[in-house]
Design a protein around this motif. Sequence first.
Motif, short mmCIF file in Angstrom:
data_model
loop_
_atom_site.label_atom_id
_atom_site.label_comp_id
_atom_site.label_asym_id
_atom_site.label_seq_id
_atom_site.Cartn_x
_atom_site.Cartn_y
_atom_site.Cartn_z
N VAL A 228 0.86 -1.18 0.00
CA VAL A 228 0.00 0.00 0.00
C VAL A 228 0.89 1.23 0.00
CG1 VAL A 228 -1.81 1.28 1.20
CG2 VAL A 228 -1.77 -1.23 1.30
N ALA B 221 -4.77 4.98 3.41
CA ALA B 221 -3.71 3.96 3.33
C ALA B 221 -3.78 3.00 4.51
CB ALA B 221 -2.34 4.64 3.27
N LEU B 222 -4.00 3.52 5.70
CA LEU B 222 -4.06 2.66 6.88
C LEU B 222 -5.32 1.81 6.89
CD1 LEU B 222 -1.88 2.59 9.17
CD2 LEU B 222 -1.73 4.55 7.65
N ALA C 200 -4.79 -0.99 4.41
CA ALA C 200 -3.86 -1.97 4.96
C ALA C 200 -4.56 -2.90 5.95
CB ALA C 200 -2.69 -1.25 5.63
N VAL D 58 3.07 -1.02 4.18
CA VAL D 58 2.77 0.34 3.76
C VAL D 58 4.08 1.04 3.43
CG1 VAL D 58 1.82 2.59 4.45
CG2 VAL D 58 0.67 0.46 5.15
N TYR E 226 5.78 4.64 2.73
CA TYR E 226 5.51 6.07 2.91
C TYR E 226 6.81 6.84 2.70
CZ TYR E 226 4.02 10.49 4.99
OH TYR E 226 3.75 11.82 5.21
N ILE F 266 5.08 -0.92 8.34
CA ILE F 266 5.18 0.40 7.72
C ILE F 266 6.66 0.71 7.48
CG2 ILE F 266 4.65 2.86 7.90
CD1 ILE F 266 2.41 2.17 9.84
#
Length: 580
Positions: free
Chosen positions: A286, A293-294, A297, A309, A311, A335
């Motif tokens: 993601v 996004a969260l 996920a 994820v 970022y 993440i």
Amino acid sequence: MQINPKESNSLLDSALNYHFPEYSEEQGIQKVVAFGDHSHKCPIYVKQTPSCTAGCPAGNDIRAWLTLVQHSEKRKRSWQESYELAWHEASKTTPFPAVCGRVCPHPCETKCNRSKKDDGAVNISSFERFIGDYGIRAGLRHKKLTTEIKDKKIAIIGAGPAGLSCAFQLARRGFQATVFEAFAQPGGMLRYGIPPYRLPRNILDGEIDAIVKTGVKIICNTVIGIDKSLDQLAAEFDKIFIGIGAHKGVQLGVAGEEAPNVFSAVRFLRMINSGEPVQLGTKVLVVGGGHSALVIARVARRLGAEVTVLYRRTIVEMPATEEEVSEALDEGVEIRYLIAPVGIRTENGRAVAVLCTQMKLGDLDKTGRRRPIPVEDSHIIVECTALILAISQRPDWKDAKRYVSANGWLKPDKDWSIDESMYAGGDVISPDRVTTAIGHGRLAAERIAASLEGKPFQPPNYSEIITEEKLRLSYYEKRERNERHWMPVNNRFDGTIDLEIDFGITEEQFRAEALRCMSCGLCFECNQCMIYCPQHAISEFPDNPVGQVMYTDYTKCIGCHICALTCPCGYIQMGMGEGL
């Protein structure tokens, strides 16, 4: 209540040396009508805006909700009577308390002055959820401001939070509001962008049903710009509100995005929430750091995939809330920060990996965050079975494109209009919170109603925001300390997205949270001013509404300031009135 002599003497000493600024009518301060010839300052009662309301994009009077429940016994009401009153108070500004109590990131709590006293702000989101759920269970009906059915008709394009809020407020005022929705069911992003584990569909349907019962008509499966033109709508209705949301995903602009296992955030969530089958495989990437996004996920985790994820900044700059990040990590979402996709590798027409580059942070950009800068020769390959891009979204304009401003969005004026008969709100202005869209819809409805009735619109004159330094926080220490009550979180995965994650707070906890409200800027009948007044100049009118119960006999007042100093909530100030 017993007077503490030591505190009384201390307050008197403070009063003799206390300086109060001058206040004017222009600042929203009421005049003091005095009897006799005085030259000193006397108490004036100034209702101020609490910090929670100042932080609420929907403009909810949160203090009123809390104090209605808080004063149940004092007003000799049953708890149920107070719950119903609180629900009706909420419906003045929002038809979605049960929804927002679940999905709003509660910026009101960030502002709450209670957090300066103990372990956390008042749990406003859980309180709002309880009010909304009570309204649904009890089958409560919204109160209309008039029984008159007016002959003016308004079309609302989009049955999302902005459109439904606008239609609701217009219907409350007696106008005929018709909502045109492109999808098969109303709700907009509430239905097609938020999964059931965050927002159960019976809750959403319950609050939409209450809106419909005010007289709002909803027509689904109708796309304005295809099934009916905007010009046709303008010929049929007196005013139009555009609240179509932002349901079009933004792409990276790299080769491979056309692969069937590469999804935009809005497309993925729409498929999931519509019950369409989605083949994710076992390793989902993601891209993005916001709320969507969260959410994506966590949906993918519930469907059994390993989720990472990506970022491009750090957690400090991440738009998602700390709570969202923490819960995602608890659920096994990985993440990776300071990493950005620059390409997609495909095999047999499907994405199998993402080419990424490491990033470093530079100077601040226009968003106030540090700008991500690619690190040279730092490319890495991250394998995947599905890629979901949660980087941004745009409205699908169709006929409304003629009104789009140079920045690519609708830009209404101060009256929320984009021309003489066209209004707009919600994500068509800029993607934001659900509560922001609800606020936009209400503000536009108020202006539309004033325009149709030929009346000048008078926006509410919000008073000064009261912050913790204007409160006497020591008073609240005398009360039994009530810790914030947290909602238990359900982390069980059952292969579906239907199991609600939060259980909510109990009725006892709900009442306890109401008691934690400090009623910032409005009298809550603590009687401190009356108890400490050395001249016995202050009395009460118990039958008056909350916040209007204290009365000062200015013929007795000597301007000692003790009442202002003893007032915990900052409601009493000292000022010069006529004849003073």
